[in-house]
Design a protein around this motif. Structure first.
Motif, PDB file in Angstrom:
ATOM      1  N   SER A  95      49.301 -42.670  -2.230  1.00  0.00           N
ATOM      2  CA  SER A  95      48.614 -42.091  -1.595  1.00  0.00           C
ATOM      3  C   SER A  95      48.581 -42.036  -0.622  1.00  0.00           C
ATOM      4  O   SER A  95      49.762 -42.770   0.549  1.00  0.00           O
ATOM      5  CB  SER A  95      46.866 -43.254  -1.784  1.00  0.00           C
ATOM      6  OG  SER A  95      47.427 -44.553  -1.207  1.00  0.00           O
ATOM      7  N   GLU A 109      45.984 -42.407   3.809  1.00  0.00           N
ATOM      8  CA  GLU A 109      45.503 -42.523   4.704  1.00  0.00           C
ATOM      9  C   GLU A 109      45.316 -41.774   5.581  1.00  0.00           C
ATOM     10  O   GLU A 109      45.669 -42.341   6.247  1.00  0.00           O
ATOM     11  CB  GLU A 109      44.917 -44.414   4.260  1.00  0.00           C
ATOM     12  CG  GLU A 109      44.777 -44.729   2.397  1.00  0.00           C
ATOM     13  CD  GLU A 109      44.775 -46.721   2.404  1.00  0.00           C
ATOM     14  OE1 GLU A 109      44.642 -46.706   3.897  1.00  0.00           O
ATOM     15  OE2 GLU A 109      44.054 -46.807   1.784  1.00  0.00           O
ATOM     16  N   HIS A 138      45.426 -51.138   9.470  1.00  0.00           N
ATOM     17  CA  HIS A 138      46.557 -50.907   9.026  1.00  0.00           C
ATOM     18  C   HIS A 138      47.625 -51.606   9.784  1.00  0.00           C
ATOM     19  O   HIS A 138      49.577 -50.999   9.546  1.00  0.00           O
ATOM     20  CB  HIS A 138      46.840 -49.560   9.251  1.00  0.00           C
ATOM     21  CG  HIS A 138      46.383 -48.279   7.954  1.00  0.00           C
ATOM     22  ND1 HIS A 138      45.549 -46.962   8.417  1.00  0.00           N
ATOM     23  CD2 HIS A 138      45.851 -48.796   6.735  1.00  0.00           C
ATOM     24  CE1 HIS A 138      44.695 -46.800   7.510  1.00  0.00           C
ATOM     25  NE2 HIS A 138      45.298 -47.615   6.301  1.00  0.00           N
ATOM     26  N   LYS A 161      51.130 -44.576   1.097  1.00  0.00           N
ATOM     27  CA  LYS A 161      51.041 -45.797   0.507  1.00  0.00           C
ATOM     28  C   LYS A 161      51.840 -45.979  -0.628  1.00  0.00           C
ATOM     29  O   LYS A 161      51.674 -44.871  -1.117  1.00  0.00           O
ATOM     30  CB  LYS A 161      49.763 -46.427   0.892  1.00  0.00           C
ATOM     31  CG  LYS A 161      48.877 -47.584   1.717  1.00  0.00           C
ATOM     32  CD  LYS A 161      47.741 -48.026   1.574  1.00  0.00           C
ATOM     33  CE  LYS A 161      47.871 -48.734   2.714  1.00  0.00           C
ATOM     34  NZ  LYS A 161      46.133 -49.205   2.260  1.00  0.00           N
ATOM     35  N   ASP A 175      50.950 -48.511  -4.023  1.00  0.00           N
ATOM     36  CA  ASP A 175      50.644 -49.779  -4.893  1.00  0.00           C
ATOM     37  C   ASP A 175      49.860 -50.863  -3.585  1.00  0.00           C
ATOM     38  O   ASP A 175      50.242 -51.630  -3.479  1.00  0.00           O
ATOM     39  CB  ASP A 175      51.764 -50.594  -5.755  1.00  0.00           C
ATOM     40  CG  ASP A 175      51.654 -49.674  -7.262  1.00  0.00           C
ATOM     41  OD1 ASP A 175      51.063 -49.180  -7.542  1.00  0.00           O
ATOM     42  OD2 ASP A 175      53.203 -49.465  -7.764  1.00  0.00           O
ATOM     43  N   GLU A 176      49.288 -49.852  -2.714  1.00  0.00           N
ATOM     44  CA  GLU A 176      48.482 -51.036  -1.544  1.00  0.00           C
ATOM     45  C   GLU A 176      49.183 -51.075  -0.507  1.00  0.00           C
ATOM     46  O   GLU A 176      48.967 -51.244   0.898  1.00  0.00           O
ATOM     47  CB  GLU A 176      47.703 -51.292  -2.050  1.00  0.00           C
ATOM     48  CG  GLU A 176      46.667 -51.528  -2.721  1.00  0.00           C
ATOM     49  CD  GLU A 176      45.763 -49.959  -2.406  1.00  0.00           C
ATOM     50  OE1 GLU A 176      45.285 -50.605  -1.499  1.00  0.00           O
ATOM     51  OE2 GLU A 176      45.539 -48.956  -3.118  1.00  0.00           O
ATOM     52  N   LYS A 177      51.095 -51.087  -0.554  1.00  0.00           N
ATOM     53  CA  LYS A 177      51.840 -51.234   0.292  1.00  0.00           C
ATOM     54  C   LYS A 177      52.332 -49.751   1.571  1.00  0.00           C
ATOM     55  O   LYS A 177      52.486 -49.291   0.528  1.00  0.00           O
ATOM     56  CB  LYS A 177      52.845 -52.140  -0.078  1.00  0.00           C
ATOM     57  CG  LYS A 177      54.325 -52.679   0.249  1.00  0.00           C
ATOM     58  CD  LYS A 177      55.789 -52.965   0.438  1.00  0.00           C
ATOM     59  CE  LYS A 177      56.340 -53.142   1.243  1.00  0.00           C
ATOM     60  NZ  LYS A 177      57.338 -53.554   0.383  1.00  0.00           N
TER      61      LYS A 177
END
Length: 328
Positions: A176, A178, A185, A241, A243-245
């Motif tokens: 993703s 952002e 962040h 990102k 998996d949100e990392k």
């Protein structure tokens, strides 16, 4: 951080509060200069918090760097072209008065625009004498691309880039993008940076270790300054990102009506294809946000590997940058 008083000029600390003043002088040249160094944000981010100084000379903005007690200039005097040559000579006098040797006095990142102005004003006898007193040496080049080329990646010359991006999307389906938020962040970007350093050092020859450590300390400081002053600098950034990392981030800005620049980019060392993917996505965002035609990604710092990477994207223009020294 105190002022420096040299030759009757007061050199003041280069801080975030200097932004509006510097940009009021940059407006005289931004339509003519696409070099990435001619912006407040780029200089503020990469300068140490204690080494930048500025003063006004002959109605031009003059930016100095103090390193090891020696003064040099990070840009030529910025302002109306008719004021620049006289200001440059005064700036050399300021540096010479401070420095232990005139070999330390230099003006870096001089664009062809200013070199050309030197030639155009050389009909005057005093300027002829000046040309006899200075050495103008080509140092680096900025790589400038058509934004649409970086986005569309058409033709055989971009086949490898398309394959790398497609493979990345296949291998990392949960990616993703952002818009960079410095508060949200901050920790993730610093963690990414620290992990990159650890992994990079595993594959670094020992002979390069000291240079690498100096460089990465400088880069870490620049990243922290970027995040701390992000909103005040009025720059643009994204994070990548998985998996949100956070596995990548990049920051850029609008240089002028037709050109944007990429100031910093960092991706996870082992996430193959992340660099190509985030550059592709950021190119789209820069074009659509700023309605620009060109994207400048800066120079290669003399690094052969970085040169190969930047040439592989088929630059539209190579912008030379010069350093001016005094003849001994």
């Amino acid at each position: 951080m105190t002022e420096l008083s040299i030759e009757g000029y007061h050199l003041k600390p280069f801080t975030i509060e200097t932004k509006s003043l510097m940009e009021s002088y940059l407006k005289y040249i931004t339509s003519d200069v696409d070099v990435s160094d001619y912006s407040f944000a780029a200089n503020f981010i990469w300068l140490s918090g204690t080494s930048g100084f500025y003063t006004i000379v002959n109605d031009t903005f003059c930016l100095f760097n103090l390193a090891g007690g020696e003064l040099s200039m990070l840009l030529p005097p910025i302002g109306k072209v008719e004021n620049v040559n006289d200001a440059m000579m005064i700036c050399f006098d300021i540096m010479n008065k401070n420095n232990s040797s005139i070999t330390s006095s230099k003006i870096e990142y001089v664009s062809s625009y200013f070199v050309q102005s030197f030639i155009e004003y050389s009909e005057d006898a005093d300027i002829f004498q000046a040309l006899d007193s200075y050495i103008i040496e080509k140092k680096n080049i900025d790589y400038v691309y058509l934004a649409d080329d970086l986005i569309n990646l058409r033709g055989n010359s971009y086949a490898t880039k398309r394959n790398e991006i497609n493979k990345f999307k296949k291998n990392y389906p949960n990616i993703s993008i952002e818009m960079l938020n410095p508060e949200a962040h901050y920790n993730g970007i610093l963690e990414l940076t620290n992990n990159w350093v650890v992994n990079r050092m595993k594959y670094l020859p020992n002979v390069d270790m000291d240079t690498f450590i100096d460089g990465i300390n400088w880069e870490r400081a620049a990243i922290k300054r970027t995040l701390h002053y992000f909103d005040k600098l009025e720059i643009l950034g994204i994070v990548l990102k998985f998996d949100e990392k956070i596995v990548g981030f990049t920051v850029g800005e609008k240089l002028n009506e037709k050109t944007a620049s990429v100031i910093i980019e960092k991706t996870d060392f082992f996430t193959l294809g992340a660099a190509q993917y985030i550059f592709w996505e950021f190119s789209k965002i820069l074009r659509d946000t700023y309605n620009i035609t060109f994207i400048n990604v800066g120079d290669d710092m003399g690094l052969e590997n970085l040169k190969k990477v930047k040439m592989s994207y088929r630059p539209h223009t190579l912008l030379p940058k010069y350093t001016i020294y005094q003849k001994i």
